[in-house]
Design a protein around this motif. Sequence first.
Motif, short mmCIF file in Angstrom:
data_model
loop_
_atom_site.label_atom_id
_atom_site.label_comp_id
_atom_site.label_asym_id
_atom_site.label_seq_id
_atom_site.Cartn_x
_atom_site.Cartn_y
_atom_site.Cartn_z
N VAL B 239 52.14 -56.83 24.67
CA VAL B 239 50.71 -56.87 24.94
C VAL B 239 50.23 -55.61 25.64
N GLU B 240 51.16 -54.80 26.10
CA GLU B 240 50.75 -53.57 26.80
C GLU B 240 51.92 -52.60 26.81
N VAL B 241 51.59 -51.32 26.68
CA VAL B 241 52.58 -50.25 26.83
C VAL B 241 51.99 -49.22 27.79
N ARG B 242 52.78 -48.84 28.78
CA ARG B 242 52.34 -47.79 29.69
C ARG B 242 53.25 -46.58 29.54
N LEU B 243 52.64 -45.41 29.52
CA LEU B 243 53.39 -44.19 29.25
C LEU B 243 53.08 -43.13 30.30
N SER B 244 54.11 -42.49 30.77
CA SER B 244 53.96 -41.38 31.71
C SER B 244 54.69 -40.19 31.13
N ALA B 245 53.96 -39.08 30.99
CA ALA B 245 54.55 -37.93 30.32
C ALA B 245 54.25 -36.65 31.08
N PRO B 246 55.26 -36.13 31.78
CA PRO B 246 55.09 -34.78 32.32
C PRO B 246 55.07 -33.79 31.17
N ASN B 247 54.11 -32.92 31.20
CA ASN B 247 54.02 -31.87 30.18
C ASN B 247 54.97 -30.76 30.60
N LYS B 248 56.15 -30.78 30.03
CA LYS B 248 57.16 -29.78 30.42
C LYS B 248 56.80 -28.46 29.73
N HIS B 249 56.17 -27.61 30.49
CA HIS B 249 55.60 -26.40 29.90
C HIS B 249 56.68 -25.43 29.41
N HIS B 250 56.51 -25.00 28.19
CA HIS B 250 57.32 -23.92 27.62
C HIS B 250 56.37 -22.76 27.34
N PHE B 251 56.46 -21.72 28.16
CA PHE B 251 55.54 -20.60 28.02
C PHE B 251 56.14 -19.53 27.11
N THR B 252 55.34 -19.10 26.14
CA THR B 252 55.77 -17.98 25.30
C THR B 252 56.00 -16.76 26.18
N TYR B 253 57.19 -16.20 26.10
CA TYR B 253 57.54 -15.10 27.00
C TYR B 253 56.93 -13.80 26.49
N ALA B 263 56.72 -14.18 18.22
CA ALA B 263 55.84 -15.12 17.51
C ALA B 263 56.28 -16.56 17.77
N ASN B 264 56.12 -16.98 19.05
CA ASN B 264 56.53 -18.33 19.46
C ASN B 264 58.01 -18.61 19.17
N GLU B 265 58.83 -17.63 19.49
CA GLU B 265 60.27 -17.77 19.25
C GLU B 265 61.08 -17.83 20.55
N VAL B 266 60.60 -17.13 21.59
CA VAL B 266 61.31 -17.12 22.87
C VAL B 266 60.38 -17.70 23.93
N PHE B 267 60.86 -18.73 24.61
CA PHE B 267 60.04 -19.43 25.60
C PHE B 267 60.76 -19.49 26.95
N HIS B 268 59.95 -19.49 27.99
CA HIS B 268 60.47 -19.82 29.32
C HIS B 268 60.15 -21.29 29.60
N ALA B 269 61.18 -22.08 29.85
CA ALA B 269 60.99 -23.49 30.20
C ALA B 269 60.76 -23.56 31.70
N ASP B 270 59.53 -23.82 32.09
CA ASP B 270 59.16 -23.77 33.50
C ASP B 270 59.45 -25.11 34.18
N ASP B 271 59.68 -25.03 35.49
CA ASP B 271 59.98 -26.26 36.25
C ASP B 271 58.72 -26.90 36.83
N ARG B 272 58.02 -26.15 37.65
CA ARG B 272 56.85 -26.67 38.34
C ARG B 272 55.79 -25.60 38.41
N PRO B 273 54.51 -25.97 38.47
CA PRO B 273 53.98 -27.32 38.31
C PRO B 273 54.03 -27.74 36.85
N TYR B 274 53.66 -28.98 36.63
CA TYR B 274 53.62 -29.52 35.28
C TYR B 274 52.41 -30.45 35.16
N GLY B 275 51.83 -30.45 33.97
CA GLY B 275 50.81 -31.46 33.73
C GLY B 275 51.45 -32.84 33.75
#
Lengths: 300, 300, 300, 300
Positions: B239-253, B263-275
């Motif tokens: 009857v209900e679903v709750r979802l929590s999703a940190p947006n784990k940012h991957h920034f194009t380096y 061209a969106n091939e190498v990313f830095h996976a950042d820790d904090r902050p996050y959406g």
Amino acid sequence: MGIILGDHQYGKAENRIVRIVRDTPRHEIRDVNVSSCLRGRFDEAHLTGDQGAVLPTDTQKQTSYAFAKTVGLASLERYAYALATHFVDDVEPVDQARVELEEFAWERVSVGGEEHDFSWVRKGQEVRTVAVTYDAEGTWITGGLKDLVVLKSSGSEFHGFLKDEYTVLEPTSDRIMATSLVAKWRFGAVDVATFDFDAAYAAIKTALVETFAGFHSLALQQTLYEMGKAAIEAVPELVEVRLSAPNKHHFTYDLAPFGIENANEVFHADDRPYGLIQASVTTDDAPPAGPAWQQYSGLV
Amino acid sequence: MGIILGDHQYGKAENRIVRIVRDTPRHEIRDVNVSSCLRGRFDEAHLTGDQGAVLPTDTQKQTSYAFAKTVGLASLERYAYALATHFVDDVEPVDQARVELEEFAWERVSVGGEEHDFSWVRKGQEVRTVAVTYDAEGTWITGGLKDLVVLKSSGSEFHGFLKDEYTVLEPTSDRIMATSLVAKWRFGAVDVATFDFDAAYAAIKTALVETFAGFHSLALQQTLYEMGKAAIEAVPELVEVRLSAPNKHHFTYDLAPFGIENANEVFHADDRPYGLIQASVTTDDAPPAGPAWQQYSGLV
Amino acid sequence: MGIILGDHQYGKAENRIVRIVRDTPRHEIRDVNVSSCLRGRFDEAHLTGDQGAVLPTDTQKQTSYAFAKTVGLASLERYAYALATHFVDDVEPVDQARVELEEFAWERVSVGGEEHDFSWVRKGQEVRTVAVTYDAEGTWITGGLKDLVVLKSSGSEFHGFLKDEYTVLEPTSDRIMATSLVAKWRFGAVDVATFDFDAAYAAIKTALVETFAGFHSLALQQTLYEMGKAAIEAVPELVEVRLSAPNKHHFTYDLAPFGIENANEVFHADDRPYGLIQASVTTDDAPPAGPAWQQYSGLV
Amino acid sequence: MGIILGDHQYGKAENRIVRIVRDTPRHEIRDVNVSSCLRGRFDEAHLTGDQGAVLPTDTQKQTSYAFAKTVGLASLERYAYALATHFVDDVEPVDQARVELEEFAWERVSVGGEEHDFSWVRKGQEVRTVAVTYDAEGTWITGGLKDLVVLKSSGSEFHGFLKDEYTVLEPTSDRIMATSLVAKWRFGAVDVATFDFDAAYAAIKTALVETFAGFHSLALQQTLYEMGKAAIEAVPELVEVRLSAPNKHHFTYDLAPFGIENANEVFHADDRPYGLIQASVTTDDAPPAGPAWQQYSGLV
């Protein structure tokens, strides 16, 4: 008595690099944590503050990300080797470089039975590790894994041990054996440019896990030795395997006060303390280890 | 002005119970973390120190381990329900009990292509969660998962957003979207004794992951809603679903300073902050949630 | 080619022992994490599973707790030494023992300005470390600390560094310098029975922190060397200090897009990556380190 | 049956902001972790992917850093209030904003007995928390702390408790009582612009710790109530205090097998499971809590 500078090293730790290959609609992903460590003639930086011989750690970071594109991460070992040789060959004061990688594995999401082209779920099992050390004397390559948690609910004994006045442990012929395995292995002479390290990794992991499962154990010590032996037999290029195994104790819970029989069915998984067993298994003609085991963080 | 006691509860948290079924040579394993929480007439314990209404947390621990044998853990939900009803029905001052479980999944080791009878490797992927709350008014059952890390390297946009004087973000029509998903779902009327919760779990996880992968996303918000909707459609008892999703940012380096195209091939996976995006998706005829979402640790 | 057993060791890790001295109304507390590691003739345990030479890790645990009463923990180093010598001198197959301690410090609660007799709050600052290694050749004692987080908001420069084609970092004459310090130090010849290790610890910590604060830094490398030198000068019994310092980057946040000047007032404290600098400072007549730095977990 | 969107919220979590005040040679420091959460009319973002009402989390980040300069962090509460009111008053679709802070405290390094102008060591004890929620109905301010570890080695009893068939615990009139305290408190009507929140924080912490130490305890439940009461008495602006206390068990270690008496002198500090006690203490005329306790991460 005088005071002098001893060993020293520096670098950039934990560059979190994700590399996507997207030349076709079906992407590929490599997700790594890269640390580079330089050893060399940096005495003046310590003694006088003169940074003339110090390539900034920020530069090492930039280089790690740049090489993720230009060299790529299709092979973790060749990427690490390219970085290490660059630092030594192209940066004058650097005598030795060590590049350490952790890899976080992903598996493709399956949608309606079909593998998705660009969506993954993190496997979450073991972390693969790589270290390449390079200097004028040669190249040392080690592989490894950590956080591989295995358990067997039978086929494990522990008895006949040494006793003293502080010994109260009862011997047992049937217990849970569980560990969170850390393994590292050293390669002998391999051609960095062509050796199939991924296949070796898969074969070693299989050998470790199958031996843990299949070997009837009289002690965790014995199991570790057999695991190391099996790994070397599986991949003849190995000259040494090192294993660290915390004995993650599972204690049979005492239900007798409630009149309930517990025939090794209900266990308490304890946190601390834990036994910790470590061993090395080598070939009898293994070359010297040199700096192979000198981890970046191991100086202190 | 007077000072009075408000809400209060107590229990035993994180009993680390491993249950082996070994009636045949092929063992089964359940590995759980059990917390029990009692709510009721314990005012005197706080106000005067009189413990006459307080069943010790140690007793709750003993009961959790005992029920692991007598009730068993073949069904997580039925085990939790048995514990919760025992505390309320058999312990006079207890008005409401909540039992929360985390499950750590294991998969059988394969030796030479054959599944081993009593050896496992921990899957290491998501942790399954269960909470059963029981009182005179009824029973509330929720399921869930956490630490499910998913990523897609295409099929995700983010543009057309609201702007103000602090907005510098550039819109994008192609980015990495990644999160470490936490999901919880609430069951409506199900028969605790017979409902196949394991099948429901599998169906919900599949719905969540396939939707994350397959749905072309204009924002994480939109993806979450579609995931929740897909889960309810997959298991009509929800009857209900709750979802929590940190947006784990991957920034194009930025490799432009080195003359390297990225061209969106190498990313830095950042820790904090996050959406951090959270949303609930419900049926339009969902019964009131009652204490379903009142987590043990949620009072403070 | 044959396969042989290499180095190996085992023990009990992380015994969480709290010792209260309560002979008078004013109690004393020591809160430690004790790990014991035995090295010796345990080959058969690995090769054949014969445990006849293996004193169980459970026995080591019992001994650690027993010695907490009989030897006491008034001196961490003398407790560790007593354990280590017991294992080597009293257990035949043991050639070398290493005992490692972490200490968690507590401070007395002050009630109405008076120190309370038996209530404490955990200090929460650095963790003190001790390692004693003992064998037929001698005794090696090291001390240390970890998790000591220090920061200075001025008095730190970084310029004149080496540049290559991947260098984009701008030199600076004023930056935040911050680290989470790990330090270890090695004692030369001291009388274990009488040396005041607690006073030495206090003097070393003071020397490290005051030098970090007071020394105008041209680079973290330089500061580390000065810190090590100051420690040896403060406690002449030291023959070596090893320091590991992650450069916890604090980046000046760019507020220019909003027309706001940020003259090193608002910083983003970044998580990863981080520079990692390690160095050893020694006396020029330091005796060989022997097994002093061979940590329990360092084999793998 | 239809499927609809329920509660939802989003924001930027864990902005790690360090603010230095350097207008004079003697600097000041504030080190915080800032999370902002917006609640409002964002349905379209979920239902259709239209982001027209969504202020990006990146913008919230920029704003948090900008306000660290323009508003400053001299008062955590006024900073949080400024952010929260900005989001609601200046961003049309936002109905309610919640800003949560964690503060990591630093103390000045003392060099030669003098406080240093710009060098600090992190205190490492408790983390201070603040949450400000703002909407058209009003403002709700809560404070708190976490990770405050306290222990008393006497003055704690536990007996006279309820027993059932699973009760094996022995009553005791002298045990170690220890916890890692989490406390949150709610302010009634205070003038955000002028109230001295720092003084209130100090007074509340003192009340909590002194009561833990000085109050002779018949149970952790009783101690918690007394602590909450003391906090409200110390700061009359408080209308509620919520306390969460894991009972960090210290078990008297059994040394009898070795003929050693252990009169509550040697303890094993166990990890899991642990008792977990939670309670609220309020004034009898406390206004409704409204959204005061609806934590950012609490929806799921």
